[in-house]
Design a protein around this motif. Structure first.
Motif, PDB file in Angstrom:
ATOM      1  N   SER A   1       0.790  -1.232   0.000  1.00  0.00           N
ATOM      2  CA  SER A   1       0.000   0.000   0.000  1.00  0.00           C
ATOM      3  C   SER A   1       0.819   1.276   0.000  1.00  0.00           C
ATOM      4  CB  SER A   1      -0.935   0.010   1.216  1.00  0.00           C
ATOM      5  OG  SER A   1      -0.185  -0.057   2.426  1.00  0.00           O
ATOM      6  N   ARG A   2       2.084   1.235   0.461  1.00  0.00           N
ATOM      7  CA  ARG A   2       2.870   2.463   0.583  1.00  0.00           C
ATOM      8  C   ARG A   2       4.194   2.418  -0.169  1.00  0.00           C
ATOM      9  NH1 ARG A   2       1.762   0.701   5.454  1.00  0.00           N
ATOM     10  NH2 ARG A   2       3.959   0.276   5.902  1.00  0.00           N
ATOM     11  N   ILE A   3       4.870   1.312  -0.143  1.00  0.00           N
ATOM     12  CA  ILE A   3       6.206   1.213  -0.709  1.00  0.00           C
ATOM     13  C   ILE A   3       6.171   1.477  -2.220  1.00  0.00           C
ATOM     14  CG2 ILE A   3       6.109  -1.282  -1.204  1.00  0.00           C
ATOM     15  CD1 ILE A   3       9.003  -1.443  -0.103  1.00  0.00           C
ATOM     16  N   ARG A   4       7.180   2.176  -2.724  1.00  0.00           N
ATOM     17  CA  ARG A   4       7.272   2.382  -4.167  1.00  0.00           C
ATOM     18  C   ARG A   4       7.629   1.057  -4.828  1.00  0.00           C
ATOM     19  NH1 ARG A   4       6.831   7.458  -5.830  1.00  0.00           N
ATOM     20  NH2 ARG A   4       7.428   6.727  -7.911  1.00  0.00           N
ATOM     21  N   VAL A   5       7.127   0.847  -6.033  1.00  0.00           N
ATOM     22  CA  VAL A   5       7.317  -0.420  -6.743  1.00  0.00           C
ATOM     23  C   VAL A   5       7.856  -0.125  -8.135  1.00  0.00           C
ATOM     24  CG1 VAL A   5       6.174  -2.488  -7.640  1.00  0.00           C
ATOM     25  CG2 VAL A   5       5.424  -1.497  -5.461  1.00  0.00           C
ATOM     26  N   GLY A   6       8.843  -0.920  -8.559  1.00  0.00           N
ATOM     27  CA  GLY A   6       9.399  -0.666  -9.873  1.00  0.00           C
ATOM     28  C   GLY A   6      10.213  -1.822 -10.398  1.00  0.00           C
ATOM     29  N   THR A   7      11.015  -1.523 -11.400  1.00  0.00           N
ATOM     30  CA  THR A   7      11.765  -2.546 -12.115  1.00  0.00           C
ATOM     31  C   THR A   7      13.246  -2.231 -12.083  1.00  0.00           C
ATOM     32  OG1 THR A   7      11.358  -1.317 -14.165  1.00  0.00           O
ATOM     33  CG2 THR A   7       9.881  -3.157 -13.658  1.00  0.00           C
TER      34      THR A   7
ATOM     35  N   LEU B   1       0.443   0.797 -15.076  1.00  0.00           N
ATOM     36  CA  LEU B   1       0.841   0.656 -13.675  1.00  0.00           C
ATOM     37  C   LEU B   1       0.671   1.970 -12.909  1.00  0.00           C
ATOM     38  CD1 LEU B   1       4.075  -1.516 -14.043  1.00  0.00           C
ATOM     39  CD2 LEU B   1       1.935  -2.219 -12.958  1.00  0.00           C
ATOM     40  N   GLU B   2       1.130   3.062 -13.498  1.00  0.00           N
ATOM     41  CA  GLU B   2       1.035   4.352 -12.826  1.00  0.00           C
ATOM     42  C   GLU B   2      -0.425   4.786 -12.675  1.00  0.00           C
ATOM     43  OE1 GLU B   2       2.050   7.885 -10.931  1.00  0.00           O
ATOM     44  OE2 GLU B   2       3.247   6.080 -11.273  1.00  0.00           O
ATOM     45  N   SER B   3      -1.270   4.436 -13.637  1.00  0.00           N
ATOM     46  CA  SER B   3      -2.692   4.774 -13.535  1.00  0.00           C
ATOM     47  C   SER B   3      -3.369   3.983 -12.421  1.00  0.00           C
ATOM     48  CB  SER B   3      -3.394   4.498 -14.871  1.00  0.00           C
ATOM     49  OG  SER B   3      -2.875   5.314 -15.898  1.00  0.00           O
ATOM     50  N   LEU B   4      -2.969   2.721 -12.255  1.00  0.00           N
ATOM     51  CA  LEU B   4      -3.561   1.880 -11.219  1.00  0.00           C
ATOM     52  C   LEU B   4      -3.025   2.206  -9.829  1.00  0.00           C
ATOM     53  CD1 LEU B   4      -3.510  -1.585 -13.041  1.00  0.00           C
ATOM     54  CD2 LEU B   4      -5.534  -0.263 -12.438  1.00  0.00           C
ATOM     55  N   PHE B   5      -1.734   2.585  -9.771  1.00  0.00           N
ATOM     56  CA  PHE B   5      -1.081   2.832  -8.483  1.00  0.00           C
ATOM     57  C   PHE B   5      -0.378   4.192  -8.525  1.00  0.00           C
ATOM     58  CE2 PHE B   5      -0.966  -1.703  -9.575  1.00  0.00           C
ATOM     59  CZ  PHE B   5      -1.782  -2.212  -8.572  1.00  0.00           C
ATOM     60  N   PRO B   6      -1.147   5.270  -8.608  1.00  0.00           N
ATOM     61  CA  PRO B   6      -0.547   6.603  -8.828  1.00  0.00           C
ATOM     62  C   PRO B   6       0.441   7.000  -7.737  1.00  0.00           C
ATOM     63  CG  PRO B   6      -2.875   6.764  -8.194  1.00  0.00           C
ATOM     64  CD  PRO B   6      -2.612   5.328  -8.473  1.00  0.00           C
ATOM     65  N   GLY B   7       1.576   7.524  -8.206  1.00  0.00           N
ATOM     66  CA  GLY B   7       2.589   8.018  -7.285  1.00  0.00           C
ATOM     67  C   GLY B   7       3.445   6.961  -6.632  1.00  0.00           C
ATOM     68  N   ARG B   8       3.329   5.686  -7.081  1.00  0.00           N
ATOM     69  CA  ARG B   8       4.095   4.614  -6.428  1.00  0.00           C
ATOM     70  C   ARG B   8       4.990   3.843  -7.392  1.00  0.00           C
ATOM     71  NH1 ARG B   8       0.622   0.388  -3.884  1.00  0.00           N
ATOM     72  NH2 ARG B   8       2.657  -0.328  -3.162  1.00  0.00           N
TER      73      ARG B   8
ATOM     74  N   GLU C   1       0.754   9.066 -21.449  1.00  0.00           N
ATOM     75  CA  GLU C   1       1.072  10.475 -21.668  1.00  0.00           C
ATOM     76  C   GLU C   1       0.893  11.317 -20.411  1.00  0.00           C
ATOM     77  OE1 GLU C   1      -0.605  12.299 -25.067  1.00  0.00           O
ATOM     78  OE2 GLU C   1       0.251  10.844 -26.467  1.00  0.00           O
ATOM     79  N   ARG C   2       1.909  12.127 -20.136  1.00  0.00           N
ATOM     80  CA  ARG C   2       1.959  13.094 -19.033  1.00  0.00           C
ATOM     81  C   ARG C   2       2.072  12.449 -17.660  1.00  0.00           C
ATOM     82  NH1 ARG C   2       3.318  16.724 -22.718  1.00  0.00           N
ATOM     83  NH2 ARG C   2       1.735  16.899 -24.345  1.00  0.00           N
ATOM     84  N   LEU C   3       2.203  11.131 -17.581  1.00  0.00           N
ATOM     85  CA  LEU C   3       2.289  10.490 -16.262  1.00  0.00           C
ATOM     86  C   LEU C   3       3.718  10.490 -15.722  1.00  0.00           C
ATOM     87  CD1 LEU C   3      -0.193   7.498 -16.618  1.00  0.00           C
ATOM     88  CD2 LEU C   3      -0.546   9.722 -15.548  1.00  0.00           C
ATOM     89  N   ARG C   4       4.675  10.168 -16.577  1.00  0.00           N
ATOM     90  CA  ARG C   4       6.096  10.286 -16.253  1.00  0.00           C
ATOM     91  C   ARG C   4       6.509   9.676 -14.924  1.00  0.00           C
ATOM     92  NH1 ARG C   4       6.828  16.632 -17.951  1.00  0.00           N
ATOM     93  NH2 ARG C   4       6.613  16.369 -20.198  1.00  0.00           N
ATOM     94  N   PRO C   5       6.454   8.360 -14.764  1.00  0.00           N
ATOM     95  CA  PRO C   5       7.027   7.756 -13.549  1.00  0.00           C
ATOM     96  C   PRO C   5       8.516   8.045 -13.506  1.00  0.00           C
ATOM     97  CG  PRO C   5       6.539   6.078 -15.196  1.00  0.00           C
ATOM     98  CD  PRO C   5       5.942   7.346 -15.703  1.00  0.00           C
ATOM     99  N   PRO C   6       9.107   8.171 -12.317  1.00  0.00           N
ATOM    100  CA  PRO C   6      10.540   8.471 -12.213  1.00  0.00           C
ATOM    101  C   PRO C   6      11.389   7.483 -13.005  1.00  0.00           C
ATOM    102  CG  PRO C   6       9.499   8.643 -10.072  1.00  0.00           C
ATOM    103  CD  PRO C   6       8.459   8.069 -10.999  1.00  0.00           C
TER     104      PRO C   6
END
Length: 334
Positions: A72-78, A98-105, A161-166
């Motif tokens: 629920s809180r930890i950032r998730v990535g590859t 992924l970013e749409s489903l889990f915004p900001g993570r 578009e415009r979501l830009r995950p880090p």
């Protein structure tokens, strides 16, 4: 107890264990992500490997979705999607979902590797030359998040578009220059070759170019195996299965599932196997809490790293989790 103040994160490769099915390794990864979140780790990343018996993680975006759904809180990535194996538009779409489903993570970590044999590369439809195209593909990937790639007018990578995950670039010393030009965060390993590591990080910082789709300032993540236990010998033993797997892959061309440390330590090795095995054990940072925090603090001070990505694997899940728990305590995250 002395503590280190640097943020800690996790990269889990979904390592398989001898005699156990790959699905168990994937479920272990999801459970481990929940444990890492409870311990206060900043990120939990998964990796991409193909046709490797010892690694179940072959589809990182799929696994990242399962991890994000279970936490629920930890950032998730590859750590990372190997961009030479994929079309940039598809990667953008996957991370847009992924970013749409889990915004900001969600974190987008990309690397340059291709399959390690000709057969795997043929199956993936790529050649070694794809590595040389990495920077071009990286630029195109950023364009898809920014509104569309210039080479494909009126085509859009919805919902990216415009979501830009880090953006993070996994690199050796040469790849540090690519990360700098892209304005991306640098994820760099090679803790054993400290001088080259420091040189690459310094070069990255000097060459860093801010990017609207990346970062305003350089950001360095040190990646490596770190093991903490009650004694130095216990910490070393935790690393033995992975060291043997690396030695076996160097001498037999196959990266195998993990085996118990006690079996490996009693095994007769060839001189070549023994050489690779001992070399693998010289790379990680390991020991008691005091030993590890002293060594880690020195590395962080010398490199000016902003974060440490812990990549430790082990056959004994109980000992492995205990190591991560002790390490989190050193960072004040527990």
């Amino acid at each position: 107890m002395t503590r280190t103040r640097i943020p800690l994160s996790v990269l889990d490769r979904s390592r398989t264990r001898r005699g156990r099915p790959p699905g168990e390794a994937l479920r272990d990864t999801v459970r481990f992500a929940r444990e890492a979140e409870a311990l206060g780790y900043r990120r939990f990343w998964v990796s991409e490997h193909h046709s490797v018996p010892g690694v179940a993680g072959s589809a990182p975006t799929v696994l990242a979705g399962a991890v994000a759904a279970a936490t629920s809180r930890i950032r998730v990535g590859t750590g990372g999607v190997m961009l030479p194996n994929h079309r940039p538009m598809v990667v953008a779409e996957q991370f847009g979902v992924l970013e749409s489903l889990f915004p900001g993570r969600i974190d987008l970590g990309v690397g340059r590797s291709v399959g390690f044999t000709d057969g795997i590369r043929r199956a993936l439809g790529v050649g070694k030359e794809a590595v040389e195209e990495f920077e071009v593909r990286l630029g195109e990937l950023v364009e898809w998040f920014d509104g569309g790639a210039a080479a494909y007018p009126q085509v859009h990578a919805w919902p990216a578009e415009r979501l830009r995950p880090p953006l993070f670039v996994l690199a050796n010393d040469a790849g540090a220059d690519i990360a700098a030009r892209a304005g991306a965060a640098l994820v760099i390993g090679g803790l054993r070759k400290e001088d080259r590591l420091v040189e690459a990080v310094e070069r990255y910082r000097k060459a860093f170019r801010p990017s609207a789709a990346g970062r305003a300032e350089p950001y360095v993540v040190l990646a490596g195996d770190i093991a903490v236990a009650a004694t130095e010998e216990e910490a070393r033993r935790l690393l033995v299965p992975e060291a043997w797997a690396l030695a076996y892959s160097r001498t037999h061309g196959v990266f195998p599932p993990l085996e118990p440390a006690e079996e490996i330590e009693g095994r007769a090795m060839t001189d070549r196997e023994r050489g690779h095995f001992e070399t693998a054990l010289r790379g990680p940072v390991y020991g008691t809490e005091e030993q590890v925090v002293r060594r880690l603090s020195a590395l962080v001070e010398r490199t000016g790293a902003d974060e440490v990505l812990v990549t430790t694997s082990g056959y004994d899940r109980v000992a492995l989790l205990d190591s991560y728990r002790r390490l989190a305590g050193l960072a004040g995250g527990a």
